[in-house]
Design a protein around this motif. Structure first.
Motif, short mmCIF file in Angstrom:
data_model
loop_
_atom_site.label_atom_id
_atom_site.label_comp_id
_atom_site.label_asym_id
_atom_site.label_seq_id
_atom_site.Cartn_x
_atom_site.Cartn_y
_atom_site.Cartn_z
N PRO A 66 0.83 -1.21 0.00
CA PRO A 66 0.00 0.00 0.00
C PRO A 66 0.87 1.26 0.00
O PRO A 66 1.93 1.30 0.61
CB PRO A 66 -0.79 -0.11 1.30
N VAL A 67 0.39 2.23 -0.72
CA VAL A 67 1.10 3.50 -0.81
C VAL A 67 0.22 4.56 -0.17
O VAL A 67 -0.98 4.65 -0.45
CB VAL A 67 1.38 3.87 -2.28
N TYR A 68 0.81 5.33 0.69
CA TYR A 68 0.07 6.38 1.39
C TYR A 68 0.54 7.74 0.89
O TYR A 68 1.72 7.93 0.61
CB TYR A 68 0.30 6.28 2.90
N TYR A 69 -0.39 8.65 0.82
CA TYR A 69 -0.07 10.00 0.40
C TYR A 69 -0.38 10.97 1.52
O TYR A 69 -1.38 10.83 2.21
CB TYR A 69 -0.91 10.40 -0.83
N ILE A 70 0.50 11.93 1.69
CA ILE A 70 0.28 12.98 2.68
C ILE A 70 0.11 14.29 1.92
O ILE A 70 0.92 14.64 1.08
CB ILE A 70 1.46 13.10 3.65
N VAL A 71 -0.96 14.98 2.23
CA VAL A 71 -1.23 16.26 1.58
C VAL A 71 -1.26 17.32 2.67
O VAL A 71 -1.96 17.19 3.66
CB VAL A 71 -2.59 16.23 0.84
N GLU A 72 -0.45 18.35 2.49
CA GLU A 72 -0.38 19.42 3.48
C GLU A 72 -1.17 20.63 2.98
O GLU A 72 -1.17 20.95 1.80
CB GLU A 72 1.07 19.82 3.72
N SER A 86 -0.85 21.31 -1.20
CA SER A 86 0.39 21.02 -1.91
C SER A 86 0.26 19.73 -2.69
O SER A 86 -0.72 19.00 -2.58
CB SER A 86 1.54 20.91 -0.90
N GLU A 87 1.28 19.42 -3.47
CA GLU A 87 1.29 18.18 -4.24
C GLU A 87 1.42 17.00 -3.27
O GLU A 87 2.12 17.08 -2.27
CB GLU A 87 2.46 18.18 -5.21
N PRO A 88 0.77 15.89 -3.55
CA PRO A 88 0.87 14.73 -2.65
C PRO A 88 2.29 14.16 -2.62
O PRO A 88 2.96 14.10 -3.64
CB PRO A 88 -0.11 13.71 -3.24
N LYS A 89 2.72 13.77 -1.45
CA LYS A 89 4.04 13.16 -1.28
C LYS A 89 3.83 11.66 -1.12
O LYS A 89 3.03 11.22 -0.31
CB LYS A 89 4.74 13.73 -0.04
N ARG A 90 4.58 10.89 -1.88
CA ARG A 90 4.43 9.44 -1.86
C ARG A 90 5.31 8.85 -0.75
O ARG A 90 6.50 9.16 -0.66
CB ARG A 90 4.82 8.85 -3.20
N ILE A 91 4.73 7.99 0.06
CA ILE A 91 5.46 7.37 1.17
C ILE A 91 5.27 5.87 1.07
O ILE A 91 4.15 5.37 0.92
CB ILE A 91 4.92 7.86 2.54
N LYS A 92 6.36 5.12 1.15
CA LYS A 92 6.30 3.65 1.14
C LYS A 92 6.80 3.13 2.48
O LYS A 92 7.76 3.65 3.03
CB LYS A 92 7.18 3.07 0.04
N PHE A 93 6.15 2.10 2.96
CA PHE A 93 6.57 1.45 4.21
C PHE A 93 7.06 0.06 3.87
O PHE A 93 6.40 -0.70 3.16
CB PHE A 93 5.39 1.35 5.19
N HIS A 94 8.23 -0.28 4.35
CA HIS A 94 8.77 -1.62 4.09
C HIS A 94 8.81 -2.40 5.38
O HIS A 94 9.14 -2.00 6.39
CB HIS A 94 10.17 -1.55 3.51
#
Length: 94
Positions: A66-72, A86-94
């Motif tokens: 799953p990929v989560y996006y953070i929008v500020e 702002s533009e969404p920032k892509r965050i990956k969890f391993h």
């Protein structure tokens, strides 16, 4: 020739109260061994006769992580009511 043997030669080690205490401790020890031995035997009996369910082979799925996006929220002056993000920032969890 006969020799006379006294009946109380070996009984002078403990008094009557000491013998009673010794017998009480002996009975307590025997009871504790029996109770804990029974409990351990019961646990062993249950584990030997417990059937495990057959294990199914797991299927490997190629599902992406799953990929989560953070929008500020951008900060602006209080005069404008329109909000911008702002533009969404892509965050990956391993």
């Amino acid at each position: 020739m006969t020799t006379h043997v006294r009946y109380d030669t070996g009984m002078n080690l403990l008094s009557i109260q000491g013998q009673g205490a010794l017998y009480a401790l002996l009975i307590l020890f025997i009871c504790a061994v029996l109770v804990y031995g029974f409990r351990l035997a019961l646990i062993g009996w249950r584990t030997m006769h417990k059937k495990l369910p057959p294990q199914k082979p797991r299927k490997k799925t190629n599902t992406p992580e799953p990929v989560y996006y953070i929008v500020e929220k951008k900060k602006r002056k209080a005069t404008k009511t329109k909000t911008e993000y702002s533009e969404p920032k892509r965050i990956k969890f391993h």
